[in-house]
Design a protein around this motif. Sequence first.
Motif, mmCIF file in Angstrom:
data_model
loop_
_atom_site.group_PDB
_atom_site.id
_atom_site.type_symbol
_atom_site.label_atom_id
_atom_site.label_comp_id
_atom_site.label_asym_id
_atom_site.label_seq_id
_atom_site.Cartn_x
_atom_site.Cartn_y
_atom_site.Cartn_z
ATOM 1 N N UNK A 154 34.927 45.904 44.346
ATOM 2 C CA UNK A 154 35.495 46.609 43.198
ATOM 3 C C UNK A 154 36.085 47.939 43.625
ATOM 4 N N UNK A 155 36.955 48.462 42.785
ATOM 5 C CA UNK A 155 37.604 49.740 43.035
ATOM 6 C C UNK A 155 36.611 50.875 42.826
ATOM 7 N N UNK A 156 36.620 51.845 43.732
ATOM 8 C CA UNK A 156 35.780 53.050 43.644
ATOM 9 C C UNK A 156 34.291 52.751 43.621
ATOM 10 N N UNK A 212 26.390 40.868 31.276
ATOM 11 C CA UNK A 212 27.744 40.898 31.822
ATOM 12 C C UNK A 212 27.908 42.146 32.690
ATOM 13 N N UNK A 213 28.986 42.168 33.438
ATOM 14 C CA UNK A 213 29.302 43.376 34.202
ATOM 15 C C UNK A 213 30.778 43.711 34.050
ATOM 16 N N UNK A 214 31.078 44.999 34.182
ATOM 17 C CA UNK A 214 32.453 45.501 34.059
ATOM 18 C C UNK A 214 32.853 46.107 35.394
ATOM 19 N N UNK A 215 34.023 45.756 35.875
ATOM 20 C CA UNK A 215 34.505 46.307 37.152
ATOM 21 C C UNK A 215 36.026 46.232 37.189
ATOM 22 N N UNK A 216 36.612 46.927 38.154
ATOM 23 C CA UNK A 216 38.051 46.838 38.418
ATOM 24 C C UNK A 216 38.248 46.299 39.828
ATOM 25 N N UNK A 217 38.914 45.163 40.005
ATOM 26 C CA UNK A 217 39.129 44.614 41.353
ATOM 27 C C UNK A 217 39.879 45.609 42.240
ATOM 28 N N UNK A 255 34.815 48.124 50.098
ATOM 29 C CA UNK A 255 34.735 48.286 48.634
ATOM 30 C C UNK A 255 33.818 47.251 48.006
ATOM 31 N N UNK A 256 32.701 46.987 48.672
ATOM 32 C CA UNK A 256 31.751 45.998 48.170
ATOM 33 C C UNK A 256 30.491 46.691 47.662
ATOM 34 N N UNK A 257 29.995 46.236 46.521
ATOM 35 C CA UNK A 257 28.729 46.726 45.967
ATOM 36 C C UNK A 257 27.720 45.587 46.013
#
Length: 497
Positions: A279-281, A292-297, A221-223
């Motif tokens: 991050x998730x998905x 900035x960046x937006x993500x879900x752990x 789950x790594x980008x």
Amino acid sequence: MMAPYQRKRSVSTTDLLSRRSRGIRDAGTIIRHNMKLLRAILLQDNRDFIKVWSKTSKSTIMYENGKIYFENYQNCYSCVHSQPHILYKLPKKSKVEKFEDALLCQSPLDKTLPSLSDHKPSLLALTANNWLYRLSPETGEELQRVYLSSKHKFRYLSWDVSQEMFYVKSVQNKETSLARQAGITQDIVMHLAIFHVFPLKIVGILEINKKGVLVVSHSNKSVKLYSFEHILKKHLTEKLTLGQQSSLLGGKTVGDVPFGIPVNIQITECPPVLFEVSCSNNAIQIGGYPWHYIYTPPHKRHNGTHHICSLKDSTLATNGIQNMNCCSLESDGIFFHPDDSGRIVHLGPTNINVLKILGELNSGLPSKVDIDFSMETHRNNHPSSQVTVTSSGRTVKRRFHQLDDDPEHETFRMVEYEDELDLLAVVVTNGEEGEGRASIRLHDNLSGKLLRTVDLDEPWDETYRHELFFDKDTIVHIAQKNTNFCCHVYKLKAARR
């Protein structure tokens, strides 16, 4: 020298036309004046959006920049006038010639391009047999064609708008169980063909393989983000020109059948990783100011939360964890505002929060996320009883509470931004009367103030997919119903009395 006098009072339509007729220069402000006038007219009580046209189709319907595409881009209708009318119908194509994907391309106004046709908008279409066409969006006429490859199956088109580039992605090569049993390994995952537009030029084709080169691993789950500029500088083996010979093809012409375009970006080692996050998905968004960046752990305890962090050092912003705490079938959505203000739109079934990021570029302090303004649905605050009594007198107890996006309640469904009018169009559904109905609330983009509401005539069945487009004096609603699709067009007109 004195600065030219600029009147600050509002200018009427008659006054504006009179000034133009007398040769008073306002070329730089004409479009802004026109859009202010249109916005003022649109918000008047004696104007309304009236449904003027509907059309059904068995295939997906697309809308783009005042045009509606039917039958997989074969039929095109214009929405510019008071009622949609057909622009062109392309000859019926075989399965191998059908369009797999398409993009609308608008040329820039600040460049002199080699060909007159390069200045005109064009439709980029990818066919099932690997041809890339450039078509006129007004007539469907073929302006240019490029053959991609006889070896790789390309299927998807996507933009990199800021770089004036687009890329064509091949289907992913998946290893079958039979191949694994036979000991046959497939290292190449997919191919990417990258093009510049204005005019159309090939940058190159590169391979993405399993050996760690440009791979985003779904298992961990790594980008990872890489510099395409660095990859070009280090791994480009030959510059290619469409219609010219290439040594990689043994002297054959680039873009011709059957040779297509050769792989000219050979990545032999993994380039430096600019940025990496788990991050998730595999979902991450970058924007805002500062960046900035937006993500879900990727942990269960973080489900339903959105983390807003500085791109510079990954520091979590103060109040940077946003959570709607909603219980719904559809998850809440969050995205950077398309008006380039750096704000963030957080959409839930009962609330919409427009957030702003407060922080200085070179400050050592973490940035802060604040609410710029919010919108809420109007609901009955008295929860429905969990116990009901049938006509026979039997008591029935509900096992579940109603969801926040229950069709019986007023619910936010989507948000569209009309950049030229600077309005937010918020789709709200309500099924209290038994049949799902939708309205569009028009809000001021800066303050969030509700300016007017437009009711849609047709039912809104939340079971199926919906799309809505707000384009100046036009509203387009595309809805799926079972296996069919329907397009409804509304136009701004004098209100019916």
